[in-house]
Design an enzyme around this catalytic site. Structure first.
Site, PDB file in Angstrom:
ATOM      1  N   HIS A   1       0.845  -1.199   0.000  1.00 15.26           N
ATOM      2  CA  HIS A   1       0.000   0.000   0.000  1.00 15.26           C
ATOM      3  C   HIS A   1       0.880   1.249   0.000  1.00 15.26           C
ATOM      4  O   HIS A   1       2.028   1.212   0.449  1.00 15.26           O
ATOM      5  CB  HIS A   1      -0.883  -0.021   1.251  1.00 15.26           C
ATOM      6  CG  HIS A   1      -1.926   1.050   1.293  1.00 15.26           C
ATOM      7  ND1 HIS A   1      -2.998   1.090   0.426  1.00 15.26           N
ATOM      8  CD2 HIS A   1      -2.074   2.119   2.110  1.00 15.26           C
ATOM      9  CE1 HIS A   1      -3.756   2.135   0.720  1.00 15.26           C
ATOM     10  NE2 HIS A   1      -3.208   2.780   1.723  1.00 15.26           N
TER      11      HIS A   1
ATOM     12  N   HIS B   1     -10.409   6.293 -10.346  1.00 10.37           N
ATOM     13  CA  HIS B   1      -9.444   6.220  -9.238  1.00 10.37           C
ATOM     14  C   HIS B   1      -9.485   4.857  -8.541  1.00 10.37           C
ATOM     15  O   HIS B   1      -8.439   4.253  -8.279  1.00 10.37           O
ATOM     16  CB  HIS B   1      -9.704   7.330  -8.231  1.00 10.37           C
ATOM     17  CG  HIS B   1      -8.663   7.411  -7.158  1.00 10.37           C
ATOM     18  ND1 HIS B   1      -7.354   7.763  -7.427  1.00 10.37           N
ATOM     19  CD2 HIS B   1      -8.721   7.171  -5.816  1.00 10.37           C
ATOM     20  CE1 HIS B   1      -6.653   7.741  -6.309  1.00 10.37           C
ATOM     21  NE2 HIS B   1      -7.453   7.385  -5.315  1.00 10.37           N
TER      22      HIS B   1
ATOM     23  N   ASP C   1      -4.652  12.656  -6.749  1.00 14.92           N
ATOM     24  CA  ASP C   1      -3.531  11.913  -6.186  1.00 14.92           C
ATOM     25  C   ASP C   1      -3.213  10.635  -6.948  1.00 14.92           C
ATOM     26  O   ASP C   1      -2.135  10.053  -6.783  1.00 14.92           O
ATOM     27  CB  ASP C   1      -3.766  11.602  -4.702  1.00 14.92           C
ATOM     28  CG  ASP C   1      -5.215  11.334  -4.349  1.00 14.92           C
ATOM     29  OD1 ASP C   1      -6.085  12.077  -4.829  1.00 14.92           O
ATOM     30  OD2 ASP C   1      -5.483  10.389  -3.598  1.00 14.92           O
TER      31      ASP C   1
ATOM     32  N   TRP D   1       0.568  15.793  -4.126  1.00 14.42           N
ATOM     33  CA  TRP D   1       0.928  14.563  -4.836  1.00 14.42           C
ATOM     34  C   TRP D   1       1.099  14.836  -6.332  1.00 14.42           C
ATOM     35  O   TRP D   1       2.009  14.285  -6.970  1.00 14.42           O
ATOM     36  CB  TRP D   1      -0.139  13.493  -4.637  1.00 14.42           C
ATOM     37  CG  TRP D   1      -0.315  12.925  -3.263  1.00 14.42           C
ATOM     38  CD1 TRP D   1      -1.494  12.719  -2.608  1.00 14.42           C
ATOM     39  CD2 TRP D   1       0.709  12.449  -2.361  1.00 14.42           C
ATOM     40  NE1 TRP D   1      -1.286  12.163  -1.369  1.00 14.42           N
ATOM     41  CE2 TRP D   1       0.057  11.980  -1.195  1.00 14.42           C
ATOM     42  CE3 TRP D   1       2.099  12.385  -2.430  1.00 14.42           C
ATOM     43  CZ2 TRP D   1       0.762  11.447  -0.105  1.00 14.42           C
ATOM     44  CZ3 TRP D   1       2.800  11.863  -1.345  1.00 14.42           C
ATOM     45  CH2 TRP D   1       2.144  11.404  -0.214  1.00 14.42           C
TER      46      TRP D   1
END
Length: 364
Positions: free
Chosen positions: A32, A125, A137, A211
């Site tokens: 992750h 996303h 992001d 980001w």
């Protein structure tokens, strides 16, 4: 604490979290981006100081996540967030005689092939949760990973797609008046937060913009030359907007970037760190001149002023927003903050290492 160098702070932040065994980093047992961005920051620290304990810690976490036949044990192949940690595999594939790392990379980047898109071509996303939604992001999670794959292995599978997605985000999420990008966009207009005409979310959330800025600069080093002017133009435009929102009295940026004068808004360290990283990297790459170091230095001093130590003398990086979805102003400013969480520490390490390099350039 002021006599310490940015690299000293980076090492302190790494050492603080390294009290936890690498394999226990949260979310434990899952590949992750929370662990990924922290360990990528640790990798940057290792590259500057050469202390092998940092390399070994990154390797221990990666090895705990990959099976003997090179399969990532647990990740969600429908979420961009679970691809980002693949960026850690390049260093290990280069330095270790172990084919597992390349095999895992091959697996992770292959997830991009056939990724769902909305009607304007933007990647969803999270393919199982947010149909048609593009989140800012996302580009940080898959862009540098796939571009580095192409550059490292001499393929040409992803760079055009990455450039296309950057442009789709810019064309549909950038607002000229503020000079910033909204957190998310739903071209179907069905999301509860979506503007009924543009599909954009209501606010300019700091970390999402951070980001995107960080991804632009990382991609600048990775993408073929024909793409880099596009990357540079976008980054310079964002930096010139962001410096207008830097709070003069503390050098920081706020949770909702363009509303930093509201009494319930608050300075958020992860976005501040990412903006400083972007400014320093743009300076180190020669895209902006040394006058911008004023803003980086003011921001860095602001971040350092917010740092604390625990009872054992280990560094605490606080005032970091927890992981967050998309919402309105009230949603963002009421989000809880956390101490030494991984994506906050990762953003801090990105900033500290790049500011260290910028200072060395500036002082020479």
């Amino acid at each position: 604490m002021n006599k310490l160098t940015p690299l000293d702070y980076a090492k302190m932040a790494c050492d603080s979290k390294m009290r936890m065994p690498a394999e226990d980093l949260p979310p434990k047992g899952k590949f992750h981006y929370h662990a990924g961005v922290f360990l990528r920051g640790m990798e940057k620290t290792y590259e500057l100081c050469g202390e092998k304990k940092y390399y070994d810690y990154v390797k221990r976490w990666v090895d705990s996540q990959i099976s003997e036949d090179g399969v990532v044990k647990r990740y969600d192949k429908q979420h961009f967030d679970d691809l980002m940690a693949g960026s850690l595999l390049f260093m290990l594939d280069k330095n270790e005689s172990d084919r597992r790392y390349r095999k895992a990379l091959d697996l992770l980047v292959s997830e991009i092939d056939g990724w769902k898109r909305n009607e304007k071509g933007g990647f969803w996303h999270k393919q199982d949760l947010y149909p048609n939604q593009v989140w800012l992001d996302g580009i940080f999670m898959y862009g540098p990973l796939t571009a580095e794959y192409d550059k490292t292995y001499g393929t040409n599978r992803f760079t055009e797609t990455v450039n296309e997605q950057l442009n789709i985000m810019w064309d549909n999420m950038y607002e000229e008046k503020a000079g910033l990008l909204k957190h998310a966009w739903d071209c179907s207009l069905k999301a509860s937060w979506a503007d009924k005409k543009t599909g954009r979310s209501p606010e300019f959330w700091g970390r999402a913009i951070g980001w995107y800025c960080a991804a632009l600069m990382d991609l600048y080093e990775l993408m073929p030359e024909k793409y880099i002017s596009n990357l540079a133009q976008k980054e310079i435009k964002l930096i010139n907007s962001l410096i207008k929102y830097q709070k003069p009295e503390n050098g920081l940026w706020y949770q909702v970037v363009d509303k930093n004068n509201r009494p319930d808004n608050w300075p958020e360290l992860s976005c501040s760190c990412l903006f400083i990283y972007a400014i320093c990297k743009a300076y180190n790459l020669g895209l902006i001149d040394n006058t911008y170091m004023e803003y980086a230095s003011k921001g860095y001093s602001g971040v350092v002023s917010m740092l604390k130590k625990d009872e054992d003398g280990y560094l605490i990086v606080g005032n970091v927003c927890i992981g967050t979805g998309v919402g309105d102003y009230e949603f963002y400013v009421k989000r809880p903050v956390c101490d030494n969480d991984l994506h906050g520490l990762g953003a801090f390490l990105y900033m500290a290492t790049e500011y260290e390099k910028a200072l060395r350039k500036y002082n020479n």
